[in-house]
Design an enzyme around this catalytic site. Structure first.
Site, PDB file in Angstrom:
ATOM      1  N   HIS A 118       0.841  -1.190   0.000  1.00  0.00           N
ATOM      2  CA  HIS A 118       0.000   0.000   0.000  1.00  0.00           C
ATOM      3  C   HIS A 118       0.877   1.241   0.000  1.00  0.00           C
ATOM      4  CE1 HIS A 118       0.940  -0.898   4.222  1.00  0.00           C
ATOM      5  NE2 HIS A 118       0.859   0.409   4.432  1.00  0.00           N
ATOM      6  N   CYS A 149       1.963   3.993  11.606  1.00  0.00           N
ATOM      7  CA  CYS A 149       2.923   3.499  10.627  1.00  0.00           C
ATOM      8  C   CYS A 149       3.187   4.621   9.633  1.00  0.00           C
ATOM      9  CB  CYS A 149       2.416   2.248   9.916  1.00  0.00           C
ATOM     10  SG  CYS A 149       1.042   2.523   8.782  1.00  0.00           S
TER      11      CYS A 149
END
Length: 686
Positions: free
Chosen positions: A65, A200
């Site tokens: 991603h 993240c």
């Protein structure tokens, strides 16, 4: 989620044999429907995210991603691999692959939907249903709708949070997950309370998967848990009363925790976000154990301190600490250097003997304005060494290291230890604070440790060491370095210019580039003729790679892909602005040709700049500070020579490889090629 996935974005027989091939196969489906406008550019962003941290998860899941400017709207594609694809998970290949794409300006509503998917991937019933699904339509419906089987048990409602601390929209839609898990219903015994933060680099998947895994583990362990997800869908702070009543804290993060000071004085487990996904029960058990032992972490390792801790060792962390200090010092160098350079341009070099403008200032005299600029720039320069030392210590020990670091830097100035003294003082201050933090502290002192005890002890110890132990030897070494730079001339200066040029162009903003740049701006802390030559050579060499790539794509565009030709247009401005990173896309696509050619051009420019005795007081600015450069015309000649050298070598080397191929017009796509490196890009029609 139905607008984000359709049956056409599902491949239940994904035949790719590598994660790169899998990402390309799924991204092509997005491109065909207009969700991705530049396939190669998007895949480069996916690869860059993958390089930060593998996206494979235990349980056979891969979630490549990224955020990308080449994505028109948040979307995802799903592939099921019969043989499995290695995404770096510890338990083996992934058979369920989700490619998640978000534009750089995605709205919170869409990103909340993606975060919901990330949470559902932690539910075994959901992944089992994906493995058993028969058609793409059923798979798209399952992903877009409710799980086919009941999810993990929800938290009991009895100990619900106060109404003012729960964002509206339900637990799946709220930006920061704040869920009580596993608390008992009776008033006789309070459950063990934990607050957690997950984050993240991209903030799309791992952030929310770690939160879901921790919540499930807390439910099973009977732990009362609240999680703050600092992700792309926004974040809502944990309530102050929840933090105050917590028995322990868990940080599962790969980027800095925002407002970390809120959690000071609590037993803390600090780890990466993947640990929150793969072993949440262990983290909660560790938190319970630390609380039982009374092991309070007044300071958990900062993200800067943690960089490279496991994979790269102490050397990588040392470099990161030093670069932390340098990065905070650069704005002071830039402001002070430009002000001083402007002062010399207006009032001449004799302006350094002007009286204080506080005592004598004539509004109509240019000399007074020049003196104002010079004295203001000098004050900015006076902060260089303390700021350098302070933020090296901050990188090591967080905020408790700031005061000892600044004090150590001030001592370095007092004893004339200069830039080297600041480096040593910062390391001593950070190390002292870290050492004190490892001592067992009485409970009564824990609350004042960060604001009183650590700054007090750290400052005293650092000042003692700098004044009486290491200060004089470091000052002597600094003086020797200053004298050497002052005496640079002839062949020695040219050789140094070659070395600095090679370093600036080897990794284009990487460690060697930063070392050369830090050496140059360190000389500006104690400016002399030699250090000003070094600064000029470093900036000139750093401008060469992007300018050369821009020139090469202009004169021989057929040797480059469509994406590279577009990047070449931007590289003109980036190179002129002294942003070496403008050449990174070219080096990443063809390192064996671009990097050696860049180094050759950088060496030529560095050598010529030193030979021409060009000087520079400003640490940045590119061609926009040319009027402030000594020997500006020869300086431009040096840059042009290096640019031509690199561009010529790149064209020559690429031409040798591409010679058998016919030219490709800029408006057409080439025929499919077996070599990924020869593709010119695919732009899907919307």
């Amino acid at each position: 989620m139905s607008v984000m996935i359709t049956p056409e974005l599902v491949d239940l027989d994904l035949s790719a044999d590598s994660k790169e091939a899998a990402a390309r196969a799924l991204a092509e489906r997005m491109a065909e429907r207009g969700w991705v406008t530049d396939l190669d550019g998007f895949l480069a962003d996916v690869a860059a995210r993958e390089a930060q941290m593998p996206t494979g998860l235990e349980g056979g899941i891969g979630i490549p991603h990224c955020r990308s400017a080449h994505v028109t709207a948040p979307t995802l594609a799903f592939g099921r691999s019969p043989s499995g694809i290695d995404f770096g998970a510890p338990d083996g290949p992934a058979d369920l692959v989700f490619l998640i794409a978000a534009p750089t300006g995605a709205d919170d509503a869409h990103l909340s939907i993606l975060s919901t998917l990330a949470r559902r991937l932690m539910q075994p019933a959901f992944t089992a249903a994906l493995r058993a699904i028969a058609t793409p339509s059923e798979a798209a419906a399952l992903i877009a709708g409710e799980p086919a089987a009941p999810a993990a048990p929800a938290a009991p409602a009895a100990p619900a949070a106060p109404a003012d601390s729960a964002p509206p929209g339900g637990p799946e839609a709220e930006p920061a997950a704040s869920a009580r898990a596993g608390a008992g219903e009776g008033p006789a015994e309070q459950p063990f309370r934990v607050v957690a933060v997950t984050s993240c680099p991209t903030g799309i998947a791992h952030t929310y998967m770690a939160a879901e895994a921790l919540q499930q583990a807390a439910t099973e362990a009977g732990i009362d848990l609240r999680v703050e997800t600092q992700g792309s869908a926004g974040f809502t702070r944990l309530a102050a009363e929840d933090i105050a009543s917590a028995d322990a804290v868990v940080f599962a993060h790969d980027v800095p925790v925002r407002d970390r000071a809120r959690f000071a004085g609590k037993p803390t487990v600090d780890t990466g976000v993947k640990a929150g996904i793969n072993r949440p029960a262990e983290l909660l058990a560790e938190a319970r154990d630390k609380a039982a032992r009374g092991e309070v972490a007044d300071h958990a390792p900062t993200p800067v301190e943690r960089a490279g801790e496991e994979a790269e060792g102490y050397g990588a962390r040392l470099r990161t600490w030093l670069m932390s200090g340098v990065s905070y010092m650069v704005p002071f160098v830039a402001a002070g250097g430009l002000l001083i350079a402007l002062a010399f341009a207006i009032g001449g070099y004799e302006i350094n003997t002007a009286p204080s403008v506080a005592e004598h200032f004539v509004w109509t005299e240019s000399a007074s304005w020049a003196a104002l600029l010079f004295q203001t720039g000098g004050l900015a320069f006076g902060f260089l060494v303390p700021v350098l030392a302070g933020y090296i210590a901050y990188g090591m020990a967080d905020r408790p290291g700031l005061v000892p670091g600044f004090v150590g830097g001030a001592v370095a100035l007092t004893i004339n230890a200069g830039f080297l003294g600041g480096l040593i003082a910062g390391l001593l201050a950070g190390g002292t604070v870290l050492a004190v933090q490892r001592l067992r502290i009485p409970t009564a002192l824990r609350g004042i440790m960060p604001v009183v005890v650590l700054p007090l002890i750290g400052s005293a110890v650092t000042a003692f060491l700098m004044f009486l132990v290491v200060g004089k030897p470091v000052a002597s070494l600094q003086q020797a370095l200053t004298d050497w730079l002052s005496g640079l001339s002839g062949a020695n200066a040219v050789i140094l210019g070659v070395i600095l040029g090679l370093m600036m162009c080897f990794d284009l903003g990487g460690p060697l580039n930063k070392v050369a740049y830090a050496f140059a701006i360190g000389g500006l802390a104690t400016p002399n003729e030699g250090s000003l030559k070094v600064m000029a050579a470093v900036m000139a060499a750093g401008m060469v790679p992007p300018l050369a790539m821009a020139l090469a794509t202009t004169v021989r565009g057929r040797l480059f892909s469509k994406t590279e030709r577009e990047n070449g247009k931007a590289a003109w401005f980036l190179g002129a602005s002294f942003i070496s990173e403008g050449a990174i896309p070219f080096a990443a696509a063809d390192p064996l040709r671009v990097i050696p050619a860049s180094m050759a051009g950088g060496a030529v420019t560095g050598a010529l700049s030193m030979a021409f005795e060009c000087t520079l007081r400003a640490p940045h600015g590119g061609i926009f500070v040319i009027p402030l450069i000594g020997n500006p015309l020869l300086y431009l000649v040096a840059i042009a020579a290096g640019t031509a050298t690199t561009a010529g070598l790149v064209v020559l080397l690429k031409g040798l490889r591409k010679q058998p191929e016919p030219p490709v017009p800029a408006t057409e796509h080439p025929a499919p090629s077996a070599e990924p490196a020869d593709r010119t890009g695919i732009t899907a029609a919307a």
